[in-house]
Design an enzyme around this catalytic site. Structure first.
Site, PDB file in Angstrom:
ATOM      1  CG  ASP A 175      -1.858   1.233   1.225  1.00  0.00           C
ATOM      2  OD1 ASP A 175      -2.519   1.466   0.196  1.00  0.00           O
ATOM      3  OD2 ASP A 175      -1.924   1.967   2.230  1.00  0.00           O
ATOM      4  CB  SER A 176       0.146   4.740  -0.900  1.00  0.00           C
ATOM      5  OG  SER A 176      -1.043   4.838  -0.133  1.00  0.00           O
ATOM      6  CB  CYS A 196      -3.115   0.631  -2.573  1.00  0.00           C
ATOM      7  SG  CYS A 196      -3.157   2.378  -2.985  1.00  0.00           S
ATOM      8  CD  GLU A 235      -1.092   7.564   5.668  1.00  0.00           C
ATOM      9  OE1 GLU A 235       0.083   7.744   6.012  1.00  0.00           O
ATOM     10  OE2 GLU A 235      -1.501   6.484   5.186  1.00  0.00           O
ATOM     11  CB  CYS A 271      -9.923   4.625   0.045  1.00  0.00           C
ATOM     12  SG  CYS A 271      -8.339   5.113   0.787  1.00  0.00           S
ATOM     13  CG  HIS A 277      -5.832   5.143   4.267  1.00  0.00           C
ATOM     14  ND1 HIS A 277      -5.184   4.638   3.171  1.00  0.00           N
ATOM     15  CD2 HIS A 277      -4.875   5.742   5.036  1.00  0.00           C
ATOM     16  CE1 HIS A 277      -3.894   4.919   3.268  1.00  0.00           C
ATOM     17  NE2 HIS A 277      -3.679   5.584   4.384  1.00  0.00           N
TER      18      HIS A 277
HETATM   19  N1  DGL Z   1      -5.131   3.370   0.688  1.00  0.00           N
HETATM   20  C1  DGL Z   1      -5.081   3.856  -0.641  1.00  0.00           C
HETATM   21  C2  DGL Z   1      -6.286   3.374  -1.449  1.00  0.00           C
HETATM   22  O1  DGL Z   1      -6.877   2.365  -1.138  1.00  0.00           O
HETATM   23  C3  DGL Z   1      -4.976   5.334  -0.848  1.00  0.00           C
HETATM   24  C4  DGL Z   1      -4.151   6.125   0.007  1.00  0.00           C
HETATM   25  C5  DGL Z   1      -3.411   7.206  -0.713  1.00  0.00           C
HETATM   26  O2  DGL Z   1      -4.020   8.182  -1.181  1.00  0.00           O
HETATM   27  O3  DGL Z   1      -2.205   7.038  -0.791  1.00  0.00           O
HETATM   28  O4  DGL Z   1      -6.633   4.004  -2.419  1.00  0.00           O
END
Ligand code: DGL
Length: 282
Positions: free
Chosen positions: A18-19, A81, A166, A200, A202
């Site tokens: 993931d990012s 991600c 974050e 997403c 997150h």
């Molecule tokens: N967790 C990432 C997703 O599912 C996005 C987070 C980011 O913007 O880096 O898209």
């Protein structure tokens, strides 16, 4: 495959990428479903967020991280991600794997989510909450059209949600403002929505607040269990990949940023203390 720099070799682990921290919500469910496997989690925290970056940049960053996970010994990598799945997965699968190693595999999170969500909506109107990048890629509506062409998808980009999480502000009153605003926008765009996808990784951390601003008759779908179930099916259907995956129940966490920061933030996502290791991508 040419190897650059020094890094630990952990052959046979499943790579989860993931990012930043969001993929931990997927990893958590995968480990619950498939505890016997070995995993490497890689968070590209030095370059997060990906959600506001261009197609080319997300593709380049994701490819670098996938290549590194391959070099570390992963035969199978899950892009946990949505932004990376939307902007990089197809090119990596169709072009880069041929030169990197055609026997290795990279999977994403969008297809399994779309497969699962089709059977959940009764009104056939689905809402998508995701990063700007995922929304702009149009990946969800396109995938839904392929599998369920009677379903309408309405999307709402939530660019503030990942930074709130974050920065550990997702439980603050400030977070309420953005969650309420984005949900109102989504639900006002289409009053027939009965299912909302959290597109997403997150966003499950905001679930309590999301529920607070969503009518009770609207179902909220997180991806963790869906992706875990889909990975289990994939490994059953692909014994040639499954037999390359080692099964000692081991877990290693890598970040491209500070290990201390990663370990302390990751514990918020996982509800457990973890140790992280640093990884240089050059
Ligand atoms: N967790 C990432 C997703 O599912 C996005 C987070 C980011 O913007 O880096 O898209």
């Amino acid at each position: 495959m040419t190897q650059k720099g020094s890094f630990p070799m952990i052959p046979g682990s499943i790579g989860i990428f993931d990012s930043g921290y969001g993929g931990l919500t997927i990893l958590d469910k995968i480990r619950t479903e498939l505890p016997e496997y070995d995993y490497i989690y890689l968070g590209d925290n030095a370059r997060t967020p990906y959600g506001t970056r261009s197609f080319d940049v997300v593709y380049k960053y994701t490819l670098e991280c996938v290549t590194k996970l391959f070099e570390m010994g992963c035969h199978l990598v899950v892009l946990a991600c949505n932004t990376a799945s939307a902007k990089a997965l197809r090119t990596i699968q169709q072009k880069d794997l041929l030169s990197l190693d055609p026997k290795r595999r990279v999977l994403g999170v969008i297809r399994p989510t779309v497969e699962a969500v089709g059977s959940l909506t009764i009104t056939k109107h689905i809402g998508l909450l995701a990063t700007t990048g995922t929304v702009q890629s149009n990946s969800y509506p396109l995938e839904i059209q392929k599998l369920h062409n009677d379903i309408v998808v309405v999307s709402e980009a939530c660019p503030m949600w990942v930074p709130l999480i974050e920065n550990n502000e997702h439980k603050s009153i400030g977070a309420d403002y953005f969650v309420q605003k984005n949900l109102e926008n989504l639900l006002q765009s289409d009053s027939q929505i009965d299912t909302i996808m959290l597109g997403c990784t997150h966003y499950p951390l905001l679930l309590d607040k999301i529920k607070q601003y969503t009518p009770e008759n609207v179902r909220i779908v997180s991806q963790g269990e869906i992706v875990a179930e889909s990975l289990k099916n994939y490994l059953n259907r692909h014994p040639e990949i499954n037999e390359l995956c080692t099964k000692n129940g081991l877990m290693r966490y890598f970040t491209t940023e500070s290990v201390e920061k990663f370990a302390s933030s990751a514990s918020i996502f996982l509800n457990e203390e973890i140790q992280a290791e640093h990884l240089d991508l050059d």
